[in-house]
Design a protein around this motif. Structure first.
Motif, PDB file in Angstrom:
ATOM      1  N   ASP A 172       0.811  -1.216   0.000  1.00 50.52           N
ATOM      2  CA  ASP A 172       0.000   0.000   0.000  1.00 50.52           C
ATOM      3  C   ASP A 172       0.848   1.272   0.000  1.00 50.52           C
ATOM      4  O   ASP A 172       0.453   2.283  -0.567  1.00 50.52           O
ATOM      5  N   GLY A 173       2.005   1.230   0.661  1.00 56.38           N
ATOM      6  CA  GLY A 173       2.832   2.428   0.776  1.00 56.38           C
ATOM      7  C   GLY A 173       3.896   2.563  -0.289  1.00 56.38           C
ATOM      8  O   GLY A 173       4.860   3.304  -0.108  1.00 56.38           O
ATOM      9  N   ASP A 174       3.731   1.864  -1.415  1.00 57.07           N
ATOM     10  CA  ASP A 174       4.718   1.966  -2.491  1.00 57.07           C
ATOM     11  C   ASP A 174       4.722   3.362  -3.106  1.00 57.07           C
ATOM     12  O   ASP A 174       3.667   3.985  -3.282  1.00 57.07           O
ATOM     13  N   SER A 175       5.908   3.813  -3.452  1.00 52.77           N
ATOM     14  CA  SER A 175       6.037   5.119  -4.098  1.00 52.77           C
ATOM     15  C   SER A 175       5.608   5.027  -5.565  1.00 52.77           C
ATOM     16  O   SER A 175       5.459   3.936  -6.125  1.00 52.77           O
ATOM     17  N   ILE A 176       5.455   6.179  -6.174  1.00 49.12           N
ATOM     18  CA  ILE A 176       5.130   6.232  -7.598  1.00 49.12           C
ATOM     19  C   ILE A 176       6.236   5.563  -8.414  1.00 49.12           C
ATOM     20  O   ILE A 176       5.963   4.820  -9.369  1.00 49.12           O
ATOM     21  N   LEU A 177       7.487   5.803  -8.032  1.00 46.86           N
ATOM     22  CA  LEU A 177       8.607   5.226  -8.777  1.00 46.86           C
ATOM     23  C   LEU A 177       8.595   3.703  -8.702  1.00 46.86           C
ATOM     24  O   LEU A 177       8.799   3.015  -9.710  1.00 46.86           O
ATOM     25  N   VAL A 178       8.358   3.160  -7.522  1.00 47.52           N
ATOM     26  CA  VAL A 178       8.323   1.703  -7.367  1.00 47.52           C
ATOM     27  C   VAL A 178       7.184   1.105  -8.187  1.00 47.52           C
ATOM     28  O   VAL A 178       7.341   0.045  -8.811  1.00 47.52           O
ATOM     29  N   ARG A 179       6.038   1.751  -8.204  1.00 47.94           N
ATOM     30  CA  ARG A 179       4.906   1.252  -9.003  1.00 47.94           C
ATOM     31  C   ARG A 179       5.264   1.219 -10.487  1.00 47.94           C
ATOM     32  O   ARG A 179       4.886   0.298 -11.217  1.00 47.94           O
ATOM     33  N   TYR A 180       5.993   2.245 -10.935  1.00 46.62           N
ATOM     34  CA  TYR A 180       6.408   2.269 -12.336  1.00 46.62           C
ATOM     35  C   TYR A 180       7.396   1.136 -12.635  1.00 46.62           C
ATOM     36  O   TYR A 180       7.276   0.441 -13.649  1.00 46.62           O
ATOM     37  N   LEU A 181       8.365   0.943 -11.742  1.00 47.44           N
ATOM     38  CA  LEU A 181       9.364  -0.106 -11.956  1.00 47.44           C
ATOM     39  C   LEU A 181       8.735  -1.496 -11.927  1.00 47.44           C
ATOM     40  O   LEU A 181       9.142  -2.395 -12.681  1.00 47.44           O
ATOM     41  N   ARG A 182       7.750  -1.688 -11.056  1.00 44.82           N
ATOM     42  CA  ARG A 182       7.052  -2.978 -11.005  1.00 44.82           C
ATOM     43  C   ARG A 182       6.332  -3.225 -12.329  1.00 44.82           C
ATOM     44  O   ARG A 182       6.334  -4.333 -12.865  1.00 44.82           O
ATOM     45  N   MET A 183       5.698  -2.178 -12.846  1.00 47.97           N
ATOM     46  CA  MET A 183       4.997  -2.288 -14.119  1.00 47.97           C
ATOM     47  C   MET A 183       5.963  -2.718 -15.228  1.00 47.97           C
ATOM     48  O   MET A 183       5.636  -3.557 -16.072  1.00 47.97           O
ATOM     49  N   GLU A 184       7.173  -2.168 -15.210  1.00 47.33           N
ATOM     50  CA  GLU A 184       8.173  -2.535 -16.213  1.00 47.33           C
ATOM     51  C   GLU A 184       8.672  -3.974 -16.026  1.00 47.33           C
ATOM     52  O   GLU A 184       8.804  -4.724 -16.982  1.00 47.33           O
ATOM     53  N   ARG A 185       8.938  -4.340 -14.769  1.00 45.07           N
ATOM     54  CA  ARG A 185       9.570  -5.645 -14.513  1.00 45.07           C
ATOM     55  C   ARG A 185       8.639  -6.805 -14.833  1.00 45.07           C
ATOM     56  O   ARG A 185       9.068  -7.822 -15.391  1.00 45.07           O
ATOM     57  N   ILE A 186       7.366  -6.689 -14.484  1.00 41.70           N
ATOM     58  CA  ILE A 186       6.464  -7.821 -14.704  1.00 41.70           C
ATOM     59  C   ILE A 186       5.891  -7.833 -16.111  1.00 41.70           C
ATOM     60  O   ILE A 186       5.080  -8.690 -16.455  1.00 41.70           O
ATOM     61  N   GLY A 187       6.319  -6.831 -16.929  1.00 41.47           N
ATOM     62  CA  GLY A 187       5.916  -6.835 -18.328  1.00 41.47           C
ATOM     63  C   GLY A 187       4.477  -6.421 -18.560  1.00 41.47           C
ATOM     64  O   GLY A 187       3.899  -6.724 -19.606  1.00 41.47           O
ATOM     65  N   ARG A 188       3.885  -5.723 -17.578  1.00 38.35           N
ATOM     66  CA  ARG A 188       2.509  -5.269 -17.737  1.00 38.35           C
ATOM     67  C   ARG A 188       2.460  -4.149 -18.774  1.00 38.35           C
ATOM     68  O   ARG A 188       3.444  -3.445 -18.977  1.00 38.35           O
ATOM     69  N   LYS A 189       1.322  -3.986 -19.407  1.00 35.31           N
ATOM     70  CA  LYS A 189       1.161  -2.911 -20.369  1.00 35.31           C
ATOM     71  C   LYS A 189       1.449  -1.581 -19.704  1.00 35.31           C
ATOM     72  O   LYS A 189       0.916  -1.265 -18.644  1.00 35.31           O
TER      73      LYS A 189
END
Length: 496
Positions: A265-282
């Motif tokens: 829940d407390g993830d930063s905007i940057l971490v959310r972006y990096l997760r999106m990149e790493r898991i290959g999500r659109k």
């Protein structure tokens, strides 16, 4: 030679007449076009930010009027009725946001959210609101409280060192917005780069002010013959290079971790972006949109939030009864007889502090006009008919002082926001306008402002240094696109 000179004179004359004709809308009043920049030099030279307010008064307080931004006529909306009529006719979903405010500003903001079209802005909004929504902001309250602890410690030291000498209020909160927003934007790993981020805030302020003051470098074609163009361009590109290098360094620190794929829940905007990149999500946004919106939302607001806090303290100092009332309301939220540091949880649903912020934004707005809109169709506003793609802006100070909307508009009355009628609700624009032009950090600013004002009021009695009570005569200085107070106050410690 004489013939060439005559031809040039005729070309200039007919060009001038053609430009003037573009702003000759039926029933409009306003300024006359002055070659080549229109009203821009006068606005730049006005150090107190009252150019539009004074112009509206000089014109007889019309509800709409015309000024010139370079050779472009602009319709200023100076009454909430005009604003209401505009949004009833305007379809912001159909407009491509092509507002020419100078190449240097566009180079600074790049792919940031501020100048995006409706659909792209909404797409970026959805991504950033994963951290900026009302519920999401609460996850970062501990971070805000920690940063305000540090602010209060520094303020206490300054008050002790000053020995009853007044303090410059705006300088006390220079980096508050960035420091408090770091965990939301970049996460906890960014704190070790705080000094570099402060330097970037200062460098951005310099290039933004240069951009605001720019004139000839914004003339197409001519700018490439002006050496200052290359100097300003180099400063902007250097700033962007430094920021992107630092952002990449912080990103790489997170990428070395194995648990970045796990949602929290407390993830930063940057971490959310990096997760999106790493898991290959659109991809919801591009790297450029992420980086440039962070410039706009993390680095740029420092002067604005510092000035908002300073304006609030000034208004409370000038209105001691309002200061006492606010302090008593805060104390009523705390357990009697127990010494504790006030938290955001203690201030939940204390709307009076939010009303103080709204009244501060009404009386002492930072921006004298909003980001322009282009009309989506031919429309008539308060009797003035303008064609499609006419540039429209708010005359913010005049809007905030309409007596038929805000009774006794020059009196500081936070209580006026307890029960708002429909016209008053439509007249609120401290955090933007339209359906998609809202400030990303609105909830963040409310939380930060509420907690800091509460802490200061419980620790200090605020007093002005001189007897000046007219807020229009308070000293102000121009910062990039905003006006900030240059006022000193006495911070008198409250015993017990």
């Amino acid at each position: 030679m004489i013939l060439i000179f005559i031809v040039l004179i005729l070309i200039v004359y007919f060009t001038y007449q053609k430009i003037n004709s573009t702003g000759n809308w039926p029933n409009v009043i306003g300024t006359t076009y002055h070659v080549p920049f229109g009203d821009v030099p006068a606005m730049q030279a006005c150090l107190d930010g009252h150019y539009l307010l004074n112009l509206n008064t000089k014109l007889g307080k019309p509800q709409v009027y015309r000024i010139w931004v370079g050779p472009t006529p602009v319709l200023l909306l100076a009454h909430p009725d005009a604003v209401r009529q505009f949004w009833q006719q305007h379809d912001e979903t159909s407009i491509e946001r092509v507002v020419h405010l100078g190449w240097s500003l566009l180079l600074i903001m790049g792919e940031g959210i501020g100048f995006k079209t409706y659909r792209n802005r909404n797409r970026i909004n959805r991504f950033f609101h994963a951290c900026f929504g009302i519920k999401q902001v609460k996850y970062f309250e501990t971070s805000y409280e920690y940063q305000i602890d540090l602010v209060m410690q520094r303020l206490q030291s300054r008050v002790i060192d000053a020995c009853d000498t007044p303090l410059d209020v705006s300088s006390q909160f220079r980096y508050l917005a960035l420091d408090a927003g770091l965990d939301m934007f970049l996460g906890t790993k960014s704190s070790r780069y705080l000094s570099q981020l402060h330097e970037l805030v200062d460098e951005l302020a310099v290039v933004m002010l240069a951009t605001f003051n720019a004139r000839y470098v914004n003339i197409p074609g001519l700018r490439w013959f002006i050496p200052y163009t290359y100097y300003l361009r180099s400063k902007i590109l250097t700033l962007r290079h430094k920021w992107n290098n630092l952002l990449r360094i912080i990103m790489n620190e997170y990428l070395r971790e194995d648990n970045i794929e796990i949602d929290a829940d407390g993830d930063s905007i940057l971490v959310r972006y990096l997760r999106m990149e790493r898991i290959g999500r659109k991809k919801e946004i591009t790297y450029e949109e992420l980086s440039d919106t962070m410039i706009e939302g993390l680095l740029a607001p420092s002067d604005g939030i510092a000035a908002t806090v300073a304006n609030t303290l000034i208004l409370l100092a000038l209105n001691p009864e309002a200061q006492i009332e606010a302090r008593e309301r805060i104390l009523n939220r705390l357990p009697p007889g127990i010494e504790k540091t006030v938290t955001l949880t203690d201030l939940d649903h204390l709307d009076h502090l939010d009303h103080i912020l709204l009244e501060c934004q009404r009386l002492l707005p930072l921006f004298v006009f909003n980001v322009p809109e282009l009309t989506s169709c031919k429309m008539t506003l308060c009797g003035v008919t303008v064609p499609k793609e006419t540039m429209v802006m708010y005359d913010v100070q005049t809007l905030n002082r309409c007596e038929d909307i805000w009774p006794k508009p020059m009196i500081f009355q936070p209580e006026r926001f307890q029960l708002l009628n429909e016209k008053q609700r439509k007249a609120l624009h401290g955090f933007g306008n339209g359906r998609s032009r809202r400030c990303l950090g609105e909830n963040f600013v409310h939380s930060l402002h509420k907690l800091l004002i509460a802490r200061i009021l419980l620790a200090y009695q605020l007093e002005p240094v001189d007897n000046e009570r007219d807020i229009d005569k308070l000293s102000r200085i121009r910062r990039p696109f905003i006006y900030v107070p240059r006022v000193v106050l006495k911070f008198i410690p409250i015993k017990n």
